[in-house]
Design an enzyme around this catalytic site. Structure first.
Site, PDB file in Angstrom:
ATOM      1  N   VAL A 105     -24.569 -26.547 -31.948  1.00 41.65           N
ATOM      2  CA  VAL A 105     -24.179 -27.948 -31.876  1.00 41.65           C
ATOM      3  C   VAL A 105     -24.036 -28.387 -30.434  1.00 41.65           C
ATOM      4  CG1 VAL A 105     -23.030 -27.836 -34.106  1.00 41.65           C
ATOM      5  CG2 VAL A 105     -21.703 -27.427 -32.039  1.00 41.65           C
ATOM      6  N   SER A 107     -21.671 -29.587 -28.741  1.00 43.61           N
ATOM      7  CA  SER A 107     -20.438 -29.289 -28.012  1.00 43.61           C
ATOM      8  C   SER A 107     -20.239 -27.804 -27.785  1.00 43.61           C
ATOM      9  CB  SER A 107     -19.226 -29.830 -28.789  1.00 43.61           C
ATOM     10  OG  SER A 107     -19.137 -29.200 -30.054  1.00 43.61           O
ATOM     11  N   CYS A 108     -21.140 -26.964 -28.332  1.00 45.18           N
ATOM     12  CA  CYS A 108     -20.936 -25.525 -28.271  1.00 45.18           C
ATOM     13  C   CYS A 108     -22.250 -24.819 -28.023  1.00 45.18           C
ATOM     14  CB  CYS A 108     -20.304 -25.019 -29.570  1.00 45.18           C
ATOM     15  SG  CYS A 108     -20.103 -23.230 -29.612  1.00 45.18           S
ATOM     16  N   GLY A 109     -22.307 -24.027 -26.966  1.00 43.86           N
ATOM     17  CA  GLY A 109     -23.534 -23.320 -26.660  1.00 43.86           C
ATOM     18  C   GLY A 109     -23.597 -21.926 -27.229  1.00 43.86           C
ATOM     19  N   CYS A 111     -22.545 -21.172 -30.645  1.00 47.57           N
ATOM     20  CA  CYS A 111     -22.283 -21.194 -32.079  1.00 47.57           C
ATOM     21  C   CYS A 111     -23.284 -20.371 -32.867  1.00 47.57           C
ATOM     22  CB  CYS A 111     -22.286 -22.638 -32.584  1.00 47.57           C
ATOM     23  SG  CYS A 111     -20.976 -23.630 -31.855  1.00 47.57           S
TER      24      CYS A 111
END
Length: 259
Positions: A105, A107-109, A111
């Site tokens: 996603v 906002s997250c590298g 996940c």
């Protein structure tokens, strides 16, 4: 880089009015390697080839200086895009064996990491790198602000900007995801054979672990953030020999790691 004009209604204490507002676009990018689906990245459309190039480098999938073949195989009007990457089997790195099976996603590298063993810590540190002059930071952030066209329209994008050791501007990219902006910058410099000149990277927002690792593999020795740094980011910066500076605003800054 895409933005979207949105027509909505704003409600206030005394009145209701129609508004026109620009939104930063968030849409999925499916990356396929050698006819096999690799991952889906939520990103802001634009500079997709640079994003993929930087991601492949950071994930130890492909680090050759020769740019791989990339082709857009599908692209819908709402920017749901699929890109096919062709890489010789003998040049695929260790990261390819740890395929991301989950959605990454914006906002997250991390996940898509499948297990703790995927978080490999390099055994070496960056050495013999230039020291940043803190007096240069206001000027560098001014350059960053000047190039943030999507943010000026939407207020919803992050940015990363990279300078060489003489504080000359190399590249700036924007994206709804902080780590995507970093990948786009690094990918751009790889494609143009300028990565060896990269010395200082400024990022909007906060710094977490994945940005530190991307900088390390790109051999960028200094990271300066507008906002906070996470505990793991600080630990990794010290481990990797990276100068990490946070809360750089109003002529103040906090140095968390100093190589």
């Amino acid at each position: 880089m895409q933005t979207l004009l949105y027509e909505g209604i704003k409600k206030g204490d005394c009145a209701t009015e129609k508004i026109n507002d620009f939104l930063v676009v968030e849409a999925p990018l499916e990356i396929s390697i050698n006819q096999s689906s690799f991952t889906v990245v939520m990103r802001t459309p634009g500079n997709d080839f640079e994003l993929i190039r930087g991601l492949l480098h950071a994930e130890d999938i492909y680090r050759s200086e020769v740019n791989p073949k990339m082709e857009v195989v599908s692209d819908t009007p709402n920017a749901f895009t699929k890109i096919e990457v062709t890489i010789p089997e003998n040049l695929l790195g260790n990261g390819y064996m740890n395929k991301r099976s989950l959605l990454s996603v914006s906002s997250c590298g991390i996940c898509g990491k499948q297990q703790l063993d995927d978080f490999e810590i390099p055994k070496t540190k960056l050495k013999n790198h230039p020291q940043i002059n803190l007096d240069k930071l206001p000027e560098m952030f001014a350059v960053m602000s000047e190039h943030q066209q999507v943010f000026s329209l939407t207020g919803g994008s992050h940015a990363a900007v990279i300078f060489d050791e003489n504080y000359a501007f190399l590249t700036l990219k924007e994206d709804i995801g902080r780590h995507n902006a970093v990948d786009k910058c690094i990918g751009k410099l790889i494609q143009t054979n300028q990565l060896k000149s990269a010395a200082f990277m400024l990022v909007s927002g906060r710094v977490s672990y994945e940005i530190i690792t991307k900088a390390f593999f790109a051999k960028i020795s200094t990271i300066v953030a507008v906002s906070a740094c996470s505990s793991l980011a600080v630990d990794y910066a010290k481990e990797f020999g990276i100068c990490l500076i946070g809360f750089s605003r109003d002529n103040k800054a906090t140095i968390y790691s100093n190589n």
